[in-house]
Design a protein around this motif. Structure first.
Motif, PDB file in Angstrom:
ATOM      1  N   ARG A  86       0.829  -1.205   0.000  1.00  0.00           N
ATOM      2  CA  ARG A  86       0.000   0.000   0.000  1.00  0.00           C
ATOM      3  C   ARG A  86       0.864   1.257   0.000  1.00  0.00           C
ATOM      4  NH1 ARG A  86      -4.187  -1.947   4.705  1.00  0.00           N
ATOM      5  NH2 ARG A  86      -5.507  -3.270   3.388  1.00  0.00           N
ATOM      6  N   GLY A  87       1.946   1.224   0.786  1.00  0.00           N
ATOM      7  CA  GLY A  87       2.829   2.382   0.882  1.00  0.00           C
ATOM      8  C   GLY A  87       3.494   2.723  -0.428  1.00  0.00           C
ATOM      9  N   VAL A  88       4.018   1.719  -1.134  1.00  0.00           N
ATOM     10  CA  VAL A  88       4.688   2.009  -2.409  1.00  0.00           C
ATOM     11  C   VAL A  88       3.673   2.438  -3.461  1.00  0.00           C
ATOM     12  CG1 VAL A  88       4.766  -0.309  -3.486  1.00  0.00           C
ATOM     13  CG2 VAL A  88       6.638   1.329  -3.862  1.00  0.00           C
ATOM     14  N   ARG A  89       2.505   1.831  -3.447  1.00  0.00           N
ATOM     15  CA  ARG A  89       1.445   2.237  -4.377  1.00  0.00           C
ATOM     16  C   ARG A  89       1.077   3.704  -4.169  1.00  0.00           C
ATOM     17  NH1 ARG A  89      -4.119   0.165  -2.472  1.00  0.00           N
ATOM     18  NH2 ARG A  89      -3.643   1.864  -1.029  1.00  0.00           N
ATOM     19  N   ASP A  90       0.875   4.074  -2.898  1.00  0.00           N
ATOM     20  CA  ASP A  90       0.406   5.429  -2.595  1.00  0.00           C
ATOM     21  C   ASP A  90       1.496   6.483  -2.751  1.00  0.00           C
ATOM     22  OD1 ASP A  90      -2.068   4.313  -2.153  1.00  0.00           O
ATOM     23  OD2 ASP A  90      -1.948   4.435   0.033  1.00  0.00           O
ATOM     24  N   THR A  91       2.718   6.181  -2.321  1.00  0.00           N
ATOM     25  CA  THR A  91       3.783   7.181  -2.459  1.00  0.00           C
ATOM     26  C   THR A  91       4.191   7.373  -3.912  1.00  0.00           C
ATOM     27  OG1 THR A  91       5.534   5.559  -2.022  1.00  0.00           O
ATOM     28  CG2 THR A  91       4.694   6.807  -0.126  1.00  0.00           C
ATOM     29  N   ALA A  92       4.058   6.334  -4.730  1.00  0.00           N
ATOM     30  CA  ALA A  92       4.397   6.442  -6.149  1.00  0.00           C
ATOM     31  C   ALA A  92       3.216   6.937  -6.974  1.00  0.00           C
ATOM     32  CB  ALA A  92       4.867   5.085  -6.689  1.00  0.00           C
ATOM     33  N   GLY A  93       2.018   6.891  -6.404  1.00  0.00           N
ATOM     34  CA  GLY A  93       0.838   7.324  -7.136  1.00  0.00           C
ATOM     35  C   GLY A  93       0.478   6.394  -8.276  1.00  0.00           C
ATOM     36  N   THR A  94       0.668   5.090  -8.071  1.00  0.00           N
ATOM     37  CA  THR A  94       0.397   4.109  -9.115  1.00  0.00           C
ATOM     38  C   THR A  94      -0.918   3.386  -8.854  1.00  0.00           C
ATOM     39  OG1 THR A  94       1.717   2.465  -7.930  1.00  0.00           O
ATOM     40  CG2 THR A  94       2.832   3.731  -9.663  1.00  0.00           C
ATOM     41  N   ASP A  95      -1.343   2.632  -9.848  1.00  0.00           N
ATOM     42  CA  ASP A  95      -2.557   1.825  -9.715  1.00  0.00           C
ATOM     43  C   ASP A  95      -2.316   0.578  -8.881  1.00  0.00           C
ATOM     44  OD1 ASP A  95      -4.366   3.284 -11.676  1.00  0.00           O
ATOM     45  OD2 ASP A  95      -2.643   2.811 -12.962  1.00  0.00           O
ATOM     46  N   TRP A  96      -1.083   0.058  -8.953  1.00  0.00           N
ATOM     47  CA  TRP A  96      -0.742  -1.206  -8.300  1.00  0.00           C
ATOM     48  C   TRP A  96       0.534  -1.066  -7.485  1.00  0.00           C
ATOM     49  CZ3 TRP A  96      -4.047  -5.228  -8.471  1.00  0.00           C
ATOM     50  CH2 TRP A  96      -5.031  -5.197  -9.460  1.00  0.00           C
ATOM     51  N   GLY A  97       0.571  -1.741  -6.360  1.00  0.00           N
ATOM     52  CA  GLY A  97       1.779  -1.864  -5.560  1.00  0.00           C
ATOM     53  C   GLY A  97       2.001  -3.328  -5.247  1.00  0.00           C
ATOM     54  N   VAL A  98       3.229  -3.778  -5.348  1.00  0.00           N
ATOM     55  CA  VAL A  98       3.587  -5.160  -5.026  1.00  0.00           C
ATOM     56  C   VAL A  98       4.726  -5.110  -4.026  1.00  0.00           C
ATOM     57  CG1 VAL A  98       4.563  -7.325  -5.917  1.00  0.00           C
ATOM     58  CG2 VAL A  98       2.867  -6.059  -7.261  1.00  0.00           C
ATOM     59  N   ALA A  99       4.676  -5.990  -3.023  1.00  0.00           N
ATOM     60  CA  ALA A  99       5.732  -6.024  -2.005  1.00  0.00           C
ATOM     61  C   ALA A  99       6.156  -7.454  -1.723  1.00  0.00           C
ATOM     62  CB  ALA A  99       5.253  -5.374  -0.714  1.00  0.00           C
ATOM     63  N   THR A 100       7.461  -7.597  -1.461  1.00  0.00           N
ATOM     64  CA  THR A 100       8.023  -8.884  -1.041  1.00  0.00           C
ATOM     65  C   THR A 100       8.790  -8.671   0.250  1.00  0.00           C
ATOM     66  OG1 THR A 100      10.092  -8.560  -2.269  1.00  0.00           O
ATOM     67  CG2 THR A 100       8.284  -9.667  -3.434  1.00  0.00           C
TER      68      THR A 100
END
Length: 168
Positions: A86-100
């Motif tokens: 969620r953090g990478v999606r929101d800070t980047a302003g993208t439609d999708w965020g993926v985390a590992t």
């Protein structure tokens, strides 16, 4: 799009067709998911960034992962993976965020979190005020050398994303 195409091409084709974007937050994969995505020519049309947030500090500072999630669950956990996506999606302003986030090995595991354990989260941003933004997280355990485990995690992260792209 052919099922025998590499997963990174199938993901790229799906994102391009939907005119959607992605950002990735990686811990145990150290940038491998982003590397796979950018192996596809034209990936700049949908790929925004990949952040390697290996430490607790990096997860907090770059992704706004909460101290509580890290303290209560540890970095290799479903709550932290979800907050990372969620953090990478929101800070980047993208439609999708993926985390590992996981333990690639060969050391660093524990009885509760053995080597090869990973949590992969995928977060989707729906249009504002629809209440349809959502995320999923899955737990896996992979065998192999450190390099093999990282490759399996990166491939699985893209597979999880592709599954979600087909469900939305």
């Amino acid at each position: 799009m052919a099922d025998d195409d590499p997963i990174e091409k199938r993901v790229g084709d799906a994102l391009r067709d939907r005119e959607e974007t992605i950002a990735v937050a990686e811990s145990c994969t150290g940038g491998l998911v982003g590397s796979l995505l950018t192996d596809v020519p034209g990936s700049s049309a949908y790929f925004e960034r990949s952040l390697v947030t290996y430490s607790y500090d990096a997860k907090q500072e770059l992704l706004a992962v909460s101290r509580e999630a890290l303290d209560d669950h540890g970095a290799v956990s479903e709550p932290v993976a979800t907050e990372m996506a969620r953090g990478v999606r929101d800070t980047a302003g993208t439609d999708w965020g993926v985390a590992t986030t996981g333990v690639a090995g060969p050391t660093g595991g524990s009885p509760e979190t053995p080597v090869g354990t990973v949590h992969i989260a995928v977060a989707h941003a729906a249009p504002w005020e629809t209440g349809r933004s959502n995320s999923t997280v899955r737990h896996y355990e992979f065998d192999g050398s450190r390099t093999e485990v990282k490759a399996k995690i990166a491939s699985q992260a893209l597979s999880d994303l592709l599954t979600r792209l087909h469900q939305q």
